[in-house]
Design an enzyme around this catalytic site. Structure first.
Site, PDB file in Angstrom:
ATOM      1  N   SER A  22       0.841  -1.202   0.000  1.00 30.67           N
ATOM      2  CA  SER A  22       0.000   0.000   0.000  1.00 30.67           C
ATOM      3  C   SER A  22       0.878   1.255   0.000  1.00 30.67           C
ATOM      4  O   SER A  22       1.974   1.248   0.556  1.00 30.67           O
ATOM      5  CB  SER A  22      -0.861  -0.036   1.266  1.00 30.67           C
ATOM      6  OG  SER A  22      -1.942   0.837   1.177  1.00 30.67           O
ATOM      7  N   PRO A  23       0.400   2.334  -0.616  1.00 30.27           N
ATOM      8  CA  PRO A  23       1.201   3.564  -0.618  1.00 30.27           C
ATOM      9  C   PRO A  23       1.476   4.057   0.798  1.00 30.27           C
ATOM     10  O   PRO A  23       0.570   4.085   1.630  1.00 30.27           O
ATOM     11  CB  PRO A  23       0.309   4.582  -1.346  1.00 30.27           C
ATOM     12  CG  PRO A  23      -0.886   3.865  -1.810  1.00 30.27           C
ATOM     13  CD  PRO A  23      -0.886   2.476  -1.291  1.00 30.27           C
ATOM     14  N   GLN A  99       1.274   6.638  -7.337  1.00 26.50           N
ATOM     15  CA  GLN A  99       0.033   7.222  -6.820  1.00 26.50           C
ATOM     16  C   GLN A  99       0.061   8.738  -7.053  1.00 26.50           C
ATOM     17  O   GLN A  99       0.786   9.467  -6.379  1.00 26.50           O
ATOM     18  CB  GLN A  99      -0.141   6.913  -5.324  1.00 26.50           C
ATOM     19  CG  GLN A  99      -1.525   7.322  -4.829  1.00 26.50           C
ATOM     20  CD  GLN A  99      -1.747   7.085  -3.350  1.00 26.50           C
ATOM     21  OE1 GLN A  99      -0.959   7.527  -2.524  1.00 26.50           O
ATOM     22  NE2 GLN A  99      -2.843   6.428  -3.001  1.00 26.50           N
ATOM     23  N   TYR A 179      -7.705  14.529   0.777  1.00 24.47           N
ATOM     24  CA  TYR A 179      -6.880  15.362  -0.114  1.00 24.47           C
ATOM     25  C   TYR A 179      -7.764  15.978  -1.213  1.00 24.47           C
ATOM     26  O   TYR A 179      -8.985  15.810  -1.215  1.00 24.47           O
ATOM     27  CB  TYR A 179      -5.727  14.538  -0.685  1.00 24.47           C
ATOM     28  CG  TYR A 179      -4.736  14.124   0.399  1.00 24.47           C
ATOM     29  CD1 TYR A 179      -4.069  15.098   1.156  1.00 24.47           C
ATOM     30  CD2 TYR A 179      -4.505  12.791   0.693  1.00 24.47           C
ATOM     31  CE1 TYR A 179      -3.182  14.730   2.167  1.00 24.47           C
ATOM     32  CE2 TYR A 179      -3.616  12.417   1.698  1.00 24.47           C
ATOM     33  CZ  TYR A 179      -2.960  13.395   2.435  1.00 24.47           C
ATOM     34  OH  TYR A 179      -2.090  13.051   3.439  1.00 24.47           O
ATOM     35  N   ARG A 227      -7.832   5.210  -5.686  1.00 23.23           N
ATOM     36  CA  ARG A 227      -8.110   4.994  -4.253  1.00 23.23           C
ATOM     37  C   ARG A 227      -9.178   5.987  -3.818  1.00 23.23           C
ATOM     38  O   ARG A 227      -9.048   7.196  -4.028  1.00 23.23           O
ATOM     39  CB  ARG A 227      -6.851   5.175  -3.411  1.00 23.23           C
ATOM     40  CG  ARG A 227      -7.133   5.034  -1.919  1.00 23.23           C
ATOM     41  CD  ARG A 227      -5.884   5.074  -1.077  1.00 23.23           C
ATOM     42  NE  ARG A 227      -5.212   3.799  -1.065  1.00 23.23           N
ATOM     43  CZ  ARG A 227      -4.749   3.185   0.046  1.00 23.23           C
ATOM     44  NH1 ARG A 227      -4.884   3.750   1.227  1.00 23.23           N
ATOM     45  NH2 ARG A 227      -4.136   2.036  -0.037  1.00 23.23           N
ATOM     46  N   ARG A 323       0.920  -1.220   6.977  1.00 24.69           N
ATOM     47  CA  ARG A 323       1.803  -1.291   8.144  1.00 24.69           C
ATOM     48  C   ARG A 323       2.486  -2.644   8.329  1.00 24.69           C
ATOM     49  O   ARG A 323       3.623  -2.688   8.791  1.00 24.69           O
ATOM     50  CB  ARG A 323       1.030  -0.881   9.406  1.00 24.69           C
ATOM     51  CG  ARG A 323       0.787   0.631   9.431  1.00 24.69           C
ATOM     52  CD  ARG A 323      -0.246   0.999  10.452  1.00 24.69           C
ATOM     53  NE  ARG A 323      -1.563   0.476  10.092  1.00 24.69           N
ATOM     54  CZ  ARG A 323      -2.647   0.609  10.848  1.00 24.69           C
ATOM     55  NH1 ARG A 323      -2.564   1.248  11.992  1.00 24.69           N
ATOM     56  NH2 ARG A 323      -3.797   0.123  10.445  1.00 24.69           N
TER      57      ARG A 323
HETATM   58  C1  LIG Z   1       3.420   5.538   7.225  1.00 26.50           C
HETATM   59  C2  LIG Z   1       2.153   5.566   6.421  1.00 26.50           C
HETATM   60  C3  LIG Z   1       2.058   6.388   5.312  1.00 26.50           C
HETATM   61  C4  LIG Z   1       0.907   6.376   4.508  1.00 26.50           C
HETATM   62  N1  LIG Z   1       0.878   7.105   3.337  1.00 26.50           N
HETATM   63  C5  LIG Z   1      -0.139   6.911   2.463  1.00 26.50           C
HETATM   64  C6  LIG Z   1      -0.070   7.436   1.145  1.00 26.50           C
HETATM   65  O1  LIG Z   1       0.923   8.035   0.724  1.00 26.50           O
HETATM   66  N2  LIG Z   1      -1.134   7.244   0.334  1.00 26.50           N
HETATM   67  C7  LIG Z   1      -2.242   6.532   0.741  1.00 26.50           C
HETATM   68  O2  LIG Z   1      -3.203   6.386  -0.035  1.00 26.50           O
HETATM   69  N3  LIG Z   1      -2.312   6.005   1.974  1.00 26.50           N
HETATM   70  C8  LIG Z   1      -1.285   6.152   2.821  1.00 26.50           C
HETATM   71  N4  LIG Z   1      -1.301   5.529   4.046  1.00 26.50           N
HETATM   72  C9  LIG Z   1      -2.466   4.673   4.379  1.00 26.50           C
HETATM   73  C10 LIG Z   1      -2.150   3.217   4.047  1.00 26.50           C
HETATM   74  O3  LIG Z   1      -1.853   3.030   2.679  1.00 26.50           O
HETATM   75  C11 LIG Z   1      -3.300   2.289   4.462  1.00 26.50           C
HETATM   76  O4  LIG Z   1      -4.463   2.657   3.773  1.00 26.50           O
HETATM   77  C12 LIG Z   1      -3.574   2.330   5.977  1.00 26.50           C
HETATM   78  O5  LIG Z   1      -2.362   2.343   6.715  1.00 26.50           O
HETATM   79  C13 LIG Z   1      -4.400   1.123   6.418  1.00 26.50           C
HETATM   80  O6  LIG Z   1      -3.766  -0.076   6.055  1.00 26.50           O
HETATM   81  P1  LIG Z   1      -2.897  -0.966   7.113  1.00 26.50           P
HETATM   82  O7  LIG Z   1      -3.844  -1.304   8.236  1.00 26.50           O
HETATM   83  O8  LIG Z   1      -2.469  -2.159   6.333  1.00 26.50           O
HETATM   84  O9  LIG Z   1      -1.761  -0.144   7.610  1.00 26.50           O
HETATM   85  C14 LIG Z   1      -0.197   5.563   4.876  1.00 26.50           C
HETATM   86  C15 LIG Z   1      -0.112   4.775   6.028  1.00 26.50           C
HETATM   87  C16 LIG Z   1       1.050   4.749   6.790  1.00 26.50           C
HETATM   88  C17 LIG Z   1       1.117   3.841   7.983  1.00 26.50           C
END
Ligand SMILES: Cc1cc2nc3c(=O)[nH]c(=O)nc-3n(C[C@H](O)[C@H](O)[C@H](O)COP(=O)(O)O)c2cc1C
Length: 354
Positions: A22-23, A99, A179, A227, A323
Site C-alpha cells: 500500500s502507498p 500514486q 486530499y 483509491r 503497516r
Molecule cells: C506511514 C504511512 C504512510 C501512509 N501514506 C499513504 C499514502 O501516501 N497514500 C495513501 O493512499 N495512503 C497512505 N497511508 C495509508 C495506508 O496506505 C493504508 O491505507 C492504511 O495504513 C491502512 O492499512 P494498514 O492497516 O495495512 O496499515 C499511509 C499509512 C502509513 C502507515
C-alpha cells in the site's frame, strides 16, 4: 492451493500474486525527488515478494505537496529519478504503480518530526487551495478559481505522461484521505455553488474530468487504478456514504477506471474502536459486487491466512497491505511459506530460506 498466490491481470499488467504494498508516505524526498531511501523502501518490498507496489502519494505540482519532503513527478528531474526505482522493482518480477496526488487544502504542512503543523509562507510554505474555504484540521485553505481547477487537472495529465516516461506499469489516482479530489466530492468540504459544487454530479466533476484526461494521455493497455474514501466516517450526517461510492464507481468504470481500492476517512478522526482486522473490507466487497469492478481491500490485513481468505471468498481481488509491510518487508515470502506455496525467493537470498 492458496488463492493469494494466483496471478491477476489488469489490462496489460500481469501480477504474480494478489499482494500489494500500500502507498506509504516516507517524508524523505527533497524537491520532490525520490532518492536512496525510496529505492531501498520500495526495492526491499519487491525483493520481499509482493506482486504490486504502489508508491507513496506523489505530487502533480509543487502546490500539490503536503510537506516539502513528499515525492513529486511534475518535472524531468523527478521523472528521471523514478526510473532506477521502477527498473529495480521490475528486476524482482514485481509491478509498480505511481500514486498521483494533490494535497489541496491539507498542503503546506511541516514534517511529521515537527508535528505536521501548518507551514506559513514566511517559513517556506504556500497558500493551500481547496474546493472551498472550509477548515480542514488546523488548515484554512483558499477556494480554487475555475482557472486553478483547470490548471490542476492539466497538472494531473502532465504528471501521468511523466509516469509513462518513467516506466510505471500503472497509475493510481489518489482520490481519498481528505486530499484535493476528496475535498471536491465530499459535501463536508465542498460548499461551491458553480459547476464543481452542489449536486453529486457537480461534486464528482473535478475527479471525472481528471479521469477523462488521464485516460486520453496514457496508453490504452495501461491500467488506471483509483483509491477512494468509501465513507467519510462522519457518523452518517452530511458526509460521503458507501452508496455514493458505489454510484461513483459505476460512473468511473464507464470512463475507463480499472480498479478501486476502498479506503476511508480523511476529515474526521476515525473512532479507533472500529479499527479491527478487515474493518474496511465490506467497502471493497460492496463496490465489487454492485459494479463488477475489481477492488482492493485495505485496512488491518496483517496475516497470510486472513489475506488468503479475502481472495478465496471473493470479497476483493487484491489485498493492499501497509503497516504489516513496514514490520515485515518480506511479508509475501513469509506468506508463501505459511501457505505451502513455492516462495519466489531471490537467488541471492536462497541460503537464508533453506
Ligand atoms: C506511514 C504511512 C504512510 C501512509 N501514506 C499513504 C499514502 O501516501 N497514500 C495513501 O493512499 N495512503 C497512505 N497511508 C495509508 C495506508 O496506505 C493504508 O491505507 C492504511 O495504513 C491502512 O492499512 P494498514 O492497516 O495495512 O496499515 C499511509 C499509512 C502509513 C502507515
Amino acid at each position: 492451493m492458496s488463492a493469494l498466490f494466483t496471478p491477476f491481470q489488469i489490462r496489460s499488467m500481469e501480477l504474480k500474486n494478489r499482494i500489494v504494498v500500500s502507498p506509504m508516505q516516507q517524508y524523505s524526498a527533497q524537491n520532490g525527488i525520490p532518492g536512496a531511501w525510496h529505492l531501498v523502501h520500495l526495492g526491499s518490498r519487491a525483493v520481499g515478494g509482493a506482486g504490486l507496489l504502489i508508491t507513496e502519494c506523489t505530487a502533480v505540482s509543487a502546490e500539490g505537496l503536503c510537506t516539502l519532503y513528499d515525492t513529486g513527478i511534475w518535472n524531468e528531474v523527478q521523472t528521471e529519478a523514478w526510473k532506477p526505482i521502477v527498473n529495480f522493482v521490475h528486476d524482482q518480477g514485481a509491478k509498480i504503480a505511481v500514486q498521483l496526488w494533490h494535497a489541496g487544502g491539507k498542503g503546506s504542512t511541516t514534517h511529521p518530526k515537527d508535528g505536521m503543523k501548518p507551514l506559513a509562507p514566511a517559513q517556506g510554505g504556500w497558500i493551500a487551495k481547496s474546493a472551498s474555504a472550509t477548515p480542514i484540521n488546523q488548515h484554512l485553505p483558499v477556494e480554487m478559481t475555475i482557472d486553478e481547477i483547470k490548471q490542476t487537472q492539466e497538472d494531473f495529465a502532465y504528471a501521468a505522461k511523466n509516469a509513462v516516461k518513467a516506466g510505471f506499469d500503472a497509475i493510481e489516482l489518489h482520490a481519498a484521505h481528505g486530499y484535493l479530489i476528496h475535498q471536491f466530492y465530499s459535501e463536508m468540504i465542498n460548499k461551491r455553488t458553480d459547476d464543481y459544487g452542489g449536486s453529486f454530479e457537480n461534486r464528482i466533476r473535478f475527479l471525472t474530468e481528471i479521469v477523462q484526461q488521464l485516460r486520453s494521455v496514457i496508453p490504452k493497455e495501461m491500467p488506471l487504478m483509483l483509491r477512494l474514501s468509501a465513507v467519510d466516517y462522519d457518523g452518517g450526517t452530511h458526509g460521503w456514504k458507501l452508496e455514493d461510492s458505489v454510484k461513483l464507481a459505476a460512473i468511473l468504470k464507464g470512463m475507463g477506471v480499472d480498479f478501486i481500492t476502498a479506503s476511508g476517512g480523511g476529515f474526521v478522526q476515525v473512532d479507533q474502536t472500529i479499527v479491527k482486522p478487515n474493518y474496511q473490507l465490506s467497502f471493497a466487497t460492496a463496490i465489487k459486487n454492485k459494479t463488477d469492478l475489481p477492488t482492493g481491500a485495505v485496512g488491518m490485513i496483517t496475516d497470510a491466512q486472513q489475506a488468503d481468505e479475502i481472495i478465496k471468498d471473493r470479497k476483493a481481488d487484491l489485498v493492499v497491505i501497509a503497516r504489516e509491510h513496514l514490520r515485515d518487508p518480506y511479508f509475501a515470502l513469509h506468506a508463501a511459506i505459511e501457505l505451502n506455496e513455492t516462495a519466489d525467493i531471490p537467488w541471492q537470498y536462497e541460503r537464508g530460506f533453506n
